[in-house]
Design a protein around this motif. Structure first.
Motif: not given
Length: 255
Positions: A92, A95, A97, A106-107, A109-111, A113-114
């Motif tokens: 977090q 990035r 966050l 949110v965390t 979805q970011r993970l 995507g990676m």
């Protein structure tokens, strides 16, 4: 004496400025006029999906994905422990966050995507998977049933599993012995005379090899190894086990 004002009272009149309902004009007025801000939309609060203390397949997938981006070096266990919380907080912070240590939408979805969807091997590669069927030698009496394949310890009484915990074993140069043993000594505050390392809640079963809580296992996970002992990373669980196990109870170490 000052004469009364128009309303019949004395003293200086109080001037109250009433804001105009029209937008204030900018320099030059007209088209350049500044507009009053509209209503502020309510702030969206990200939903927390998993937090410390949670467990299950979702936590296991979270851990596998954190391993893919090198934020977690421990194997997926399915338990949201302190190492997972620390990894999430680091991810977090990197990035921008909020560093809560909890996995919110949110965390997550970011993970997502990676990373890619982890396969079964990634989900269970480092142990901590559900314990397999107990060895037949564990089905009678009071037994510490230790499975090297799943890296789990079952505490069993009369064929019933009382508790299960993740464990770590010795390295190739100092392997944990396999076979049937007995707990011959309990030492609550033991310190190894050979390695000068603490071995709290030690349950000795074969020479210098014991089941005990390990600070190193708790900190580094499966990245390390013992000198032959069976390491437990959950101190509370180990303390409870230590209180229940008696000298003379059977220990079965098997694949």
């Amino acid at each position: 004496m000052q004469p009364p004002g128009p309303d019949g009272t004395y003293g200086s009149p109080v001037h109250v400025t009433v804001p105009s309902s029209r937008p204030s004009a900018g320099p030059g007025g007209g088209a350049g006029a500044a507009r009053s801000p509209g209503p502020v939309p309510p702030r969206t609060v990200a939903q927390v999906l998993w937090a410390p203390g949670d467990s299950g397949p979702g936590v296991r997938e979270l851990q596998a994905r954190l391993r893919q981006v090198d934020w977690l070096h421990d194997g997926p266990t399915g338990f949201y422990d302190d190492l997972t919380e620390r990894a999430v907080r680091g991810f977090q912070g990197k990035r921008g966050l909020p560093r809560t240590g909890r996995t919110d939408t949110v965390t997550w979805q970011r993970l997502l995507g990676m990373t890619r969807e982890p396969g079964k091997w990634e989900l269970y590669r480092m142990g901590g998977q559900p314990a397999g069927p107990p060895d037949p030698r564990c089905l009678t009496g009071r037994v510490l049933c230790i499975d090297k394949t799943s890296r789990t310890l079952r505490w069993m009484i009369g064929g019933r599993t009382v508790s299960t915990m993740a464990v770590r074993f010795g390295t190739s140069s100092a392997p944990t012995r396999e076979g049937v043993f007995r707990v011959y000594w309990k030492s609550r505050h033991h310190v190894s005379t050979l390695y000068h390392a603490p071995m709290p809640y030690a349950l000795f079963f074969s020479g210098g090899q014991a089941v005990h809580y390990s600070y190193d296992f708790a900190a580094r996970g499966y990245a390390g190894g013992s000198h032959g002992c069976v390491n437990v990373r959950d101190e509370a669980a180990m303390a409870q086990l230590f209180a229940q196990v008696r000298v003379g109870d059977k220990v079965v170490v098997h694949w």
